[in-house]
Design a protein around this motif. Structure first.
Motif, PDB file in Angstrom:
ATOM      1  N   GLN A  31      51.311  70.854   9.255  1.00  0.00           N
ATOM      2  CA  GLN A  31      52.277  70.221   8.356  1.00  0.00           C
ATOM      3  C   GLN A  31      52.706  68.841   8.833  1.00  0.00           C
ATOM      4  O   GLN A  31      52.817  67.915   8.020  1.00  0.00           O
ATOM      5  CB  GLN A  31      53.518  71.107   8.207  1.00  0.00           C
ATOM      6  N   ILE A  32      52.976  68.683  10.124  1.00  0.00           N
ATOM      7  CA  ILE A  32      53.530  67.412  10.603  1.00  0.00           C
ATOM      8  C   ILE A  32      52.683  66.769  11.694  1.00  0.00           C
ATOM      9  O   ILE A  32      53.052  65.714  12.222  1.00  0.00           O
ATOM     10  CB  ILE A  32      54.968  67.596  11.110  1.00  0.00           C
ATOM     11  N   GLY A  33      51.542  67.368  12.035  1.00  0.00           N
ATOM     12  CA  GLY A  33      50.686  66.835  13.086  1.00  0.00           C
ATOM     13  C   GLY A  33      50.953  67.520  14.411  1.00  0.00           C
ATOM     14  O   GLY A  33      52.074  67.935  14.696  1.00  0.00           O
ATOM     15  N   ARG A  34      49.904  67.635  15.233  1.00  0.00           N
ATOM     16  CA  ARG A  34      50.015  68.392  16.476  1.00  0.00           C
ATOM     17  C   ARG A  34      51.021  67.772  17.425  1.00  0.00           C
ATOM     18  O   ARG A  34      51.810  68.485  18.062  1.00  0.00           O
ATOM     19  CB  ARG A  34      48.647  68.493  17.153  1.00  0.00           C
ATOM     20  N   VAL A  35      51.019  66.432  17.563  1.00  0.00           N
ATOM     21  CA  VAL A  35      51.904  65.790  18.537  1.00  0.00           C
ATOM     22  C   VAL A  35      53.366  66.058  18.202  1.00  0.00           C
ATOM     23  O   VAL A  35      54.160  66.452  19.061  1.00  0.00           O
ATOM     24  CB  VAL A  35      51.621  64.275  18.601  1.00  0.00           C
ATOM     25  N   LYS A  36      53.750  65.877  16.934  1.00  0.00           N
ATOM     26  CA  LYS A  36      55.132  66.114  16.541  1.00  0.00           C
ATOM     27  C   LYS A  36      55.487  67.598  16.625  1.00  0.00           C
ATOM     28  O   LYS A  36      56.598  67.961  17.017  1.00  0.00           O
ATOM     29  CB  LYS A  36      55.389  65.593  15.130  1.00  0.00           C
ATOM     30  N   GLY A  81      69.820  79.817   5.754  1.00  0.00           N
ATOM     31  CA  GLY A  81      69.131  78.610   5.302  1.00  0.00           C
ATOM     32  C   GLY A  81      67.702  78.546   5.773  1.00  0.00           C
ATOM     33  O   GLY A  81      67.355  79.080   6.829  1.00  0.00           O
ATOM     34  N   SER A  82      66.870  77.892   4.987  1.00  0.00           N
ATOM     35  CA  SER A  82      65.472  77.722   5.379  1.00  0.00           C
ATOM     36  C   SER A  82      64.969  76.358   4.938  1.00  0.00           C
ATOM     37  O   SER A  82      65.532  75.729   4.037  1.00  0.00           O
ATOM     38  CB  SER A  82      64.595  78.818   4.765  1.00  0.00           C
ATOM     39  N   THR A  83      63.921  75.904   5.594  1.00  0.00           N
ATOM     40  CA  THR A  83      63.225  74.678   5.222  1.00  0.00           C
ATOM     41  C   THR A  83      61.728  74.956   5.264  1.00  0.00           C
ATOM     42  O   THR A  83      61.280  75.907   5.914  1.00  0.00           O
ATOM     43  CB  THR A  83      63.540  73.519   6.195  1.00  0.00           C
ATOM     44  N   PRO A  84      60.908  74.145   4.588  1.00  0.00           N
ATOM     45  CA  PRO A  84      59.461  74.384   4.583  1.00  0.00           C
ATOM     46  C   PRO A  84      58.841  74.358   5.977  1.00  0.00           C
ATOM     47  O   PRO A  84      57.878  75.079   6.242  1.00  0.00           O
ATOM     48  CB  PRO A  84      58.921  73.249   3.711  1.00  0.00           C
ATOM     49  N   THR A  85      59.375  73.527   6.873  1.00  0.00           N
ATOM     50  CA  THR A  85      58.807  73.410   8.212  1.00  0.00           C
ATOM     51  C   THR A  85      59.472  74.334   9.219  1.00  0.00           C
ATOM     52  O   THR A  85      58.942  74.537  10.311  1.00  0.00           O
ATOM     53  CB  THR A  85      58.948  71.963   8.736  1.00  0.00           C
ATOM     54  N   ALA A 130      65.097  62.317  18.022  1.00  0.00           N
ATOM     55  CA  ALA A 130      65.929  62.231  16.823  1.00  0.00           C
ATOM     56  C   ALA A 130      65.101  62.072  15.557  1.00  0.00           C
ATOM     57  O   ALA A 130      65.475  62.561  14.487  1.00  0.00           O
ATOM     58  CB  ALA A 130      66.924  61.083  16.959  1.00  0.00           C
ATOM     59  N   ASP A 131      63.962  61.410  15.672  1.00  0.00           N
ATOM     60  CA  ASP A 131      63.130  61.174  14.485  1.00  0.00           C
ATOM     61  C   ASP A 131      62.575  62.463  13.891  1.00  0.00           C
ATOM     62  O   ASP A 131      62.264  62.508  12.688  1.00  0.00           O
ATOM     63  CB  ASP A 131      61.967  60.244  14.830  1.00  0.00           C
ATOM     64  N   LEU A 132      62.462  63.508  14.698  1.00  0.00           N
ATOM     65  CA  LEU A 132      61.902  64.766  14.197  1.00  0.00           C
ATOM     66  C   LEU A 132      62.810  65.428  13.164  1.00  0.00           C
ATOM     67  O   LEU A 132      62.336  66.212  12.335  1.00  0.00           O
ATOM     68  CB  LEU A 132      61.693  65.746  15.352  1.00  0.00           C
ATOM     69  N   TYR A 133      64.101  65.108  13.218  1.00  0.00           N
ATOM     70  CA  TYR A 133      65.082  65.838  12.414  1.00  0.00           C
ATOM     71  C   TYR A 133      65.842  64.945  11.437  1.00  0.00           C
ATOM     72  O   TYR A 133      66.703  65.440  10.704  1.00  0.00           O
ATOM     73  CB  TYR A 133      66.091  66.524  13.346  1.00  0.00           C
TER      74      TYR A 133
END
Length: 422
Positions: free
Chosen positions: A106-111, A359-363, A410-413
């Motif tokens: 979904q967001i790439g292996r590194v992230k 609560g839920s999110t797709p990721t 911080a960018d992850l969230y």
């Protein structure tokens, strides 16, 4: 509902939140004493460096982190630890709901690896901080058994084990025979992870609030914020009884009751159910651990200090409290049936049964950060199965930002720069 780019915002807005009945039924944690949290209604105008809205676990961890170097005020429209926190089953994990191999797609292996490592770090930091503050919350380190299910079969579990180890997170693959011999559970495979955290969520929250209070934090409750004026020089919040709170920044830690101007895209509020059994006459498992499934929805369980089993699941994709509550008897029986099938030797008779918002999110990742277009405003949407761990991450990110620093993850969230057009 259309979405458009959110322009810079300055001025007043109504601080309306989604008013929810966050839980129904008496939870196991409510049967246990909790240290009192000193608080009082707001009867005069006040000032602070930071205003934290919400006195649940997210608000408590944020307030405690900020209280080292900031004057903090916490408000809650109900009272301390009276929202969704008591409904938590308190399986405090670093494991994200979305498996690492799926999150990588979904967001790439590194992230994805960064997100898993940060959750791992946050859980250990939470345990250390709890110990450093001397908070008595029945905390204990416990292992975590992740069973093959509808999302990951035996091959998927093996791939997940390899991905976690490559990310530097130790785990052990158990095949069908080893799982049956060691735990008496009949599944194709499982992962055994290490050093999660079992605790009492009410005692943890009150402990962190009281630690903040000892450093000068003030808690006002019941106090409801109705309007907020935001600008480059700070915020002014107005309460339902006409008092004002002036602060350099505001942090919305309101759980599943989201303020109007906090982006809700990708976030879904659902209903979940849980039971706590009668005290067991024998040890529920050969080894004390959390258990959950690689399924959607999944069953999850843990033991308590007095020998019960807490088991939750049977999530529904709606948040209407009347519809949720009507299903409590049916969901209680479904959880008992599944628990009895997994652990046939235990007594599944419930002493406690409850339902609550979830609560839920797709990721499976939370949203934490500056509210787009709203100056000096921050929000914590610690949705997902490990919301307490995410609250620790939120405390780190917001504390760093308000101290003039930056958090490396911080960018992850961060929130996307969009808002709903009404």
């Amino acid at each position: 509902m259309a979405l458009r780019a959110l322009p810079p915002f300055k001025g007043a807005f109504l601080m309306t939140t989604e008013d929810r009945d966050l839980r129904t039924g008496r939870t196991y944690w409510q049967s246990r004493p909790m240290p009192a949290v000193p608080h009082r209604p707001l009867t005069r105008d006040v000032k602070a460096d930071v205003l934290v809205v919400g006195a649940g676990i997210s608000g408590a961890l944020v307030a405690e982190a900020l209280s080292d170097h900031h004057r903090v005020i916490v408000v809650d429209k109900r009272g301390p630890v009276m929202g969704s926190t008591p409904a938590s089953t308190a399986l405090v994990e670093y494991e994200i709901d979305t498996p690492l191999i799926d999150l990588s797609k979904q967001i790439g292996r590194v992230k994805a690896e960064r997100a898993w490592r940060r959750s791992h770090l946050a859980l250990h930091a939470l345990a250390a901080r709890t110990r450093a503050l001397g908070i008595a919350a029945d905390t204990r380190r416990t292992d975590n058994l992740y069973l093959a299910g509808s999302l990951l079969d035996a091959d998927g579990i093996a791939a997940e084990a390899q991905a976690r180890r490559q990310a530097g997170i130790e785990t052990l693959f158990l095949d069908r025979r080893t799982l049956a011999d060691r735990f008496g559970i009949k599944r194709p495979a499982a992962l055994l992870a290490f050093d999660d955290l079992a605790l009492d969520p009410r005692r943890l929250t009150s402990g962190f609030l009281n630690a903040a209070i000892e450093r000068g934090t003030r808690v006002y409750a019941p106090t409801e914020i109705t309007d907020v004026e935001s600008g480059s020089d700070g915020v002014t919040a107005t309460t339902a009884n006409g008092r004002t709170i002036r602060a350099g920044a505001i942090v919305f830690a309101t759980g599943y009751e989201l303020p109007r101007y906090v982006p809700k895209r990708r976030h879904q509020v659902m209903s979940t159910y849980a039971i706590a059994t009668v005290r067991q006459k024998q040890k529920p498992l050969p080894e004390d651990c959390f258990i959950w499934e690689a399924s959607d929805p999944y069953l999850y369980l843990r033991s308590t200090p007095d020998g019960r089993v807490i088991c939750g699941g049977e999530d529904e994709e709606f948040s209407d409290d009347e519809a949720r509550d009507a299903l409590i008897p049916q969901k209680t029986e479904a959880i008992r049936r599944k628990l009895g099938k997994m652990l046939p030797h235990i007594d599944t008779t419930p002493d406690f049964a409850w339902a609550g918002a979830f609560g839920s999110t797709p990721t499976g990742l939370p949203s934490i950060g500056a509210v787009p277009g709203l100056k000096n405003a921050w929000a914590v949407l610690g949705f997902g199965g490990n919301g307490i761990t995410y609250s620790r991450i939120a405390a780190d990110i917001i504390n760093a930002a308000l101290s003039g620093k930056s958090d490396p993850d911080a960018d992850l969230y961060a929130f996307a720069r969009t808002r709903a057009v009404r």
